[in-house]
Design an enzyme around this catalytic site. Structure first.
Site, PDB file in Angstrom:
ATOM      1  N   GLU A 103       0.840  -1.204   0.000  1.00 34.07           N
ATOM      2  CA  GLU A 103       0.000   0.000   0.000  1.00 34.07           C
ATOM      3  C   GLU A 103       0.874   1.252   0.000  1.00 34.07           C
ATOM      4  OE1 GLU A 103      -2.812   1.380  -0.178  1.00 34.07           O
ATOM      5  OE2 GLU A 103      -4.444   0.005   0.309  1.00 34.07           O
ATOM      6  N   SER A 129     -12.125   0.964  15.270  1.00 33.27           N
ATOM      7  CA  SER A 129     -12.320   2.361  15.648  1.00 33.27           C
ATOM      8  C   SER A 129     -11.079   2.979  16.270  1.00 33.27           C
ATOM      9  CB  SER A 129     -13.484   2.478  16.646  1.00 33.27           C
ATOM     10  OG  SER A 129     -13.199   1.747  17.829  1.00 33.27           O
ATOM     11  N   GLY A 184      -7.635   3.698  15.053  1.00 29.73           N
ATOM     12  CA  GLY A 184      -6.508   3.949  14.184  1.00 29.73           C
ATOM     13  C   GLY A 184      -5.873   5.271  14.570  1.00 29.73           C
ATOM     14  N   ASP A 233      -7.006   6.000   6.799  1.00 26.10           N
ATOM     15  CA  ASP A 233      -6.566   5.077   5.753  1.00 26.10           C
ATOM     16  C   ASP A 233      -5.601   5.710   4.765  1.00 26.10           C
ATOM     17  OD1 ASP A 233      -7.104   2.395   4.238  1.00 26.10           O
ATOM     18  OD2 ASP A 233      -7.361   3.961   2.724  1.00 26.10           O
ATOM     19  N   ASN A 272     -11.878   5.937   1.398  1.00 30.94           N
ATOM     20  CA  ASN A 272     -10.621   5.243   1.151  1.00 30.94           C
ATOM     21  C   ASN A 272      -9.571   6.175   0.549  1.00 30.94           C
ATOM     22  OD1 ASN A 272      -8.592   3.421   0.383  1.00 30.94           O
ATOM     23  ND2 ASN A 272     -10.040   1.800  -0.035  1.00 30.94           N
ATOM     24  N   ASP A 307     -10.114   2.129  -4.690  1.00 30.28           N
ATOM     25  CA  ASP A 307      -9.159   2.198  -3.582  1.00 30.28           C
ATOM     26  C   ASP A 307      -8.439   3.550  -3.611  1.00 30.28           C
ATOM     27  OD1 ASP A 307      -7.100   1.569  -1.639  1.00 30.28           O
ATOM     28  OD2 ASP A 307      -7.437  -0.542  -2.045  1.00 30.28           O
ATOM     29  N   SER A 308      -7.120   3.532  -3.675  1.00 33.38           N
ATOM     30  CA  SER A 308      -6.345   4.763  -3.561  1.00 33.38           C
ATOM     31  C   SER A 308      -6.511   5.684  -4.771  1.00 33.38           C
ATOM     32  CB  SER A 308      -4.866   4.422  -3.385  1.00 33.38           C
ATOM     33  OG  SER A 308      -4.660   3.705  -2.197  1.00 33.38           O
TER      34      SER A 308
END
Length: 343
Positions: free
Chosen positions: A71, A132, A134, A159, A206, A255-256
């Site tokens: 990632e 919950s 992060g 994220d 995301n 996604d990203s």
């Protein structure tokens, strides 16, 4: 049997055979589908996207023979590629001559997004317990001196993140589900402070990116399957009528996000082995396909990045349990890399 009776019997038999044949001929033929070969792969391209200009990327670097979740690619000031592995908490460094090294800043961290500040410190969005707890932390370039920016006690699941030209940053809150819009986008001012909500009610927010002028925020909803285009009046205020969903993805998995110097938007399609490209208005214009995708390989395409000063597009993916490990692929981007917002 007299001849005339045998003749009559034969005629009757022929009539019955003919009737049976006619009945068989009259049996309706069921309508049948003729599915083209292009739709018979493991992940066929949706019909609306199958005619987009497409190119297959080629292998650039094999990170691992194992299917690890790569990632968050970004570049530092030296030109090294930084990226991470979510579940192992590893931050990798790949030099231009393809020398790979790694650090684990904190074995409790679950990195999902990286961004480099102008002071050289690396900011990390990490998913913690994936529920919950992060956080966002920063660290020195070598992975030491980890400092908390957004605490796990604040209740977010950061994220991904992106800096603006003032030195503040946006991050996505990876909470929710397809029927639970409890995620969103938040902003941290350059001097720090509490996160300020910018975009609420998202279904697993995301990817996130900013246009080259810093006035348009791009966000993907993983569980919602949507691409949002957000016009900003200022850092934390959406312009009047400035929020819109410009694309609904087929098959899910956005996604990203990365944005190039021309304002084109790149979206990694997780589970589909491809990258879609949109123009600054959010219209699809191209796509990059990964080798083996038709046979179910390299489908976990999570993110991409353009090397600064070039149009070299690097794409991260992994093959999970299908045997081809974790790989970085390369292709020529539609535009060159956007300059960093930070001086």
């Amino acid at each position: 049997m007299p001849l005339d009776l045998r003749t009559s019997a034969l005629c009757v038999a022929l009539i019955l055979i003919g009737a049976a044949a006619q009945a068989a001929d009259d049996k309706p033929i069921l309508p049948a589908l003729d599915i083209p070969q292009s739709l018979q792969g493991v992940v066929p391209l949706p019909m609306a996207e199958s005619q987009l200009p497409s190119v297959e990327a080629r292998e650039y670097f094999k990170v691992s023979d194992k299917g690890v979740q790569l990632e968050c690619p970004t570049f530092d000031a030296k030109g090294d590629l930084l990226f991470c592995e979510v579940f192992g908490g590893t931050v990798f460094r790949l030099t231009p001559d393809k020398q790979l090294s790694s650090v684990v800043p904190d074995r409790e961290l679950r990195p999902a997004g990286l961004a480099v500040h102008s002071d050289g410190r690396v900011y990390m969005a990490e998913l913690g317990d994936f529920k919950s707890r992060g956080s966002v932390v920063s660290m020195a370039a070598d992975g030491i001196d980890v400092r908390t920016i957004v605490s796990r006690d604040d209740g977010f699941l950061p994220d991904d993140l992106v800096f603006d030209k003032e030195g503040g940053f946006y991050f996505t809150d990876f909470k929710g589900g397809s029927s639970l819009p409890s995620g969103g986008v938040y902003y941290i001012a350059p001097g720090g402070g509490k996160p300020v909500m910018v975009v609420p009610n998202l279904r697993i927010a995301n990817g996130i990116g900013l246009s080259p002028d810093g006035k348009t925020l791009w966000v993907t909803e993983l569980a919602g399957g949507q691409l949002h285009r957000i016009s900003l009046a200022d850092a934390t205020t959406i312009a009047p009528f400035g929020s819109s969903v410009v694309y609904n993805f087929v098959g899910g998995g956005p996604d990203s996000v990365r944005v190039d110097a021309d304002g084109n938007v790149y979206v990694a399609m997780y589970g589909q082995g491809r990258i879609m490209v949109f123009n600054p208005l959010g219209l699809p214009i191209a796509q990059y396909l990964l080798p083996g995708r038709d046979d179910g390989h390299n489908l976990r395409s999570t993110s991409m990045v353009i090397r600064p000063g070039t149009d070299e597009l690097l794409i991260l993916t992994n093959d999970w349990d299908k045997g081809r490990g974790s790989t970085i692929f390369v292709a020529k981007a539609v535009g060159k890399a956007a300059p960093s917002f930070l001086p």
